[in-house]
Write a protein that holds these residues in place. Sequence first.
Motif, PDB file in Angstrom:
ATOM      1  N   PHE A  67       0.790  -1.231   0.128  1.00 20.97           N
ATOM      2  CA  PHE A  67      -0.044   0.063  -0.007  1.00 20.97           C
ATOM      3  C   PHE A  67       0.889   1.319  -0.025  1.00 20.97           C
ATOM      4  O   PHE A  67       1.938   1.496   0.740  1.00 20.97           O
ATOM      5  N   GLU A  68       0.418   2.280  -0.812  1.00 25.01           N
ATOM      6  CA  GLU A  68       1.154   3.619  -0.807  1.00 25.01           C
ATOM      7  C   GLU A  68       0.634   4.547   0.435  1.00 25.01           C
ATOM      8  O   GLU A  68      -0.655   4.590   0.538  1.00 25.01           O
ATOM      9  N   PRO A  69       1.620   5.133   0.836  1.00 28.62           N
ATOM     10  CA  PRO A  69       1.071   6.203   1.983  1.00 28.62           C
ATOM     11  C   PRO A  69       0.163   7.135   1.280  1.00 28.62           C
ATOM     12  O   PRO A  69       0.191   7.662   0.233  1.00 28.62           O
ATOM     13  N   VAL A  70      -0.964   7.521   1.924  1.00 26.27           N
ATOM     14  CA  VAL A  70      -1.633   8.483   1.737  1.00 26.27           C
ATOM     15  C   VAL A  70      -1.640   9.938   2.621  1.00 26.27           C
ATOM     16  O   VAL A  70      -1.383   9.994   3.869  1.00 26.27           O
ATOM     17  N   GLY A  71      -1.407  11.356   1.691  1.00 21.62           N
ATOM     18  CA  GLY A  71      -1.148  12.439   2.351  1.00 21.62           C
ATOM     19  C   GLY A  71      -2.596  12.912   2.481  1.00 21.62           C
ATOM     20  O   GLY A  71      -3.408  12.943   1.344  1.00 21.62           O
ATOM     21  N   ILE A  72      -2.960  13.461   3.464  1.00 17.67           N
ATOM     22  CA  ILE A  72      -4.548  13.886   3.760  1.00 17.67           C
ATOM     23  C   ILE A  72      -4.453  15.431   3.689  1.00 17.67           C
ATOM     24  O   ILE A  72      -5.198  16.276   3.177  1.00 17.67           O
ATOM     25  N   GLY A  73      -3.328  16.284   4.082  1.00 12.35           N
ATOM     26  CA  GLY A  73      -3.091  17.595   3.947  1.00 12.35           C
ATOM     27  C   GLY A  73      -4.037  18.277   5.103  1.00 12.35           C
ATOM     28  O   GLY A  73      -4.296  19.267   4.458  1.00 12.35           O
ATOM     29  N   LEU A  74      -3.907  18.042   6.041  1.00  8.80           N
ATOM     30  CA  LEU A  74      -4.845  18.866   7.093  1.00  8.80           C
ATOM     31  C   LEU A  74      -4.246  20.086   7.681  1.00  8.80           C
ATOM     32  O   LEU A  74      -2.962  19.957   7.553  1.00  8.80           O
ATOM     33  N   LYS A  75      -4.782  21.194   7.862  1.00  9.14           N
ATOM     34  CA  LYS A  75      -4.115  22.271   8.363  1.00  9.14           C
ATOM     35  C   LYS A  75      -4.587  22.533   9.803  1.00  9.14           C
ATOM     36  O   LYS A  75      -5.644  22.327  10.174  1.00  9.14           O
ATOM     37  N   VAL A  76      -3.528  23.056  10.442  1.00  8.73           N
ATOM     38  CA  VAL A  76      -3.992  23.593  11.830  1.00  8.73           C
ATOM     39  C   VAL A  76      -4.816  24.842  11.997  1.00  8.73           C
ATOM     40  O   VAL A  76      -4.230  25.702  11.277  1.00  8.73           O
ATOM     41  N   PRO A  77      -5.902  25.035  12.693  1.00 14.04           N
ATOM     42  CA  PRO A  77      -6.658  26.180  12.532  1.00 14.04           C
ATOM     43  C   PRO A  77      -5.676  27.250  13.282  1.00 14.04           C
ATOM     44  O   PRO A  77      -5.059  27.116  14.399  1.00 14.04           O
ATOM     45  N   GLU A  78      -5.815  28.613  12.686  1.00 15.97           N
ATOM     46  CA  GLU A  78      -5.190  29.887  13.501  1.00 15.97           C
ATOM     47  C   GLU A  78      -6.167  30.114  14.439  1.00 15.97           C
ATOM     48  O   GLU A  78      -7.207  30.328  14.318  1.00 15.97           O
ATOM     49  N   LEU A  79      -5.433  30.620  15.835  1.00 16.63           N
ATOM     50  CA  LEU A  79      -6.200  31.135  16.797  1.00 16.63           C
ATOM     51  C   LEU A  79      -6.283  32.518  16.867  1.00 16.63           C
ATOM     52  O   LEU A  79      -5.656  33.308  16.486  1.00 16.63           O
TER      53      LEU A  79
END
Length: 79
Positions: A67-79
């Motif tokens: 299986f190839e790794p999957v990149g989700i690309g989540l971003k951390v919300p700014e406070l």
Amino acid sequence: MTMMSAREFNRDVSAAKREASRGPVVITDRGEPAYVLLSIDDYRRFGERGASLIERLSMDDDLDIEFEPVGIGLKVPEL
């Protein structure tokens, strides 16, 4: 696998039995699979053995899958 409608089955049970001697016959009701007709040999092989569902679904051979790794690309919300 042979498929036949419930109407075809009712009209020609002998044909269904002939087909079942070659393999499972799926009998449909309003276009949806509803029943399966098996020869006694198939029934015994599938059902009377007492095998659990896990044993019936398990494979004898190991599969070599990578299986190839999957990149989700989540971003951390700014406070």
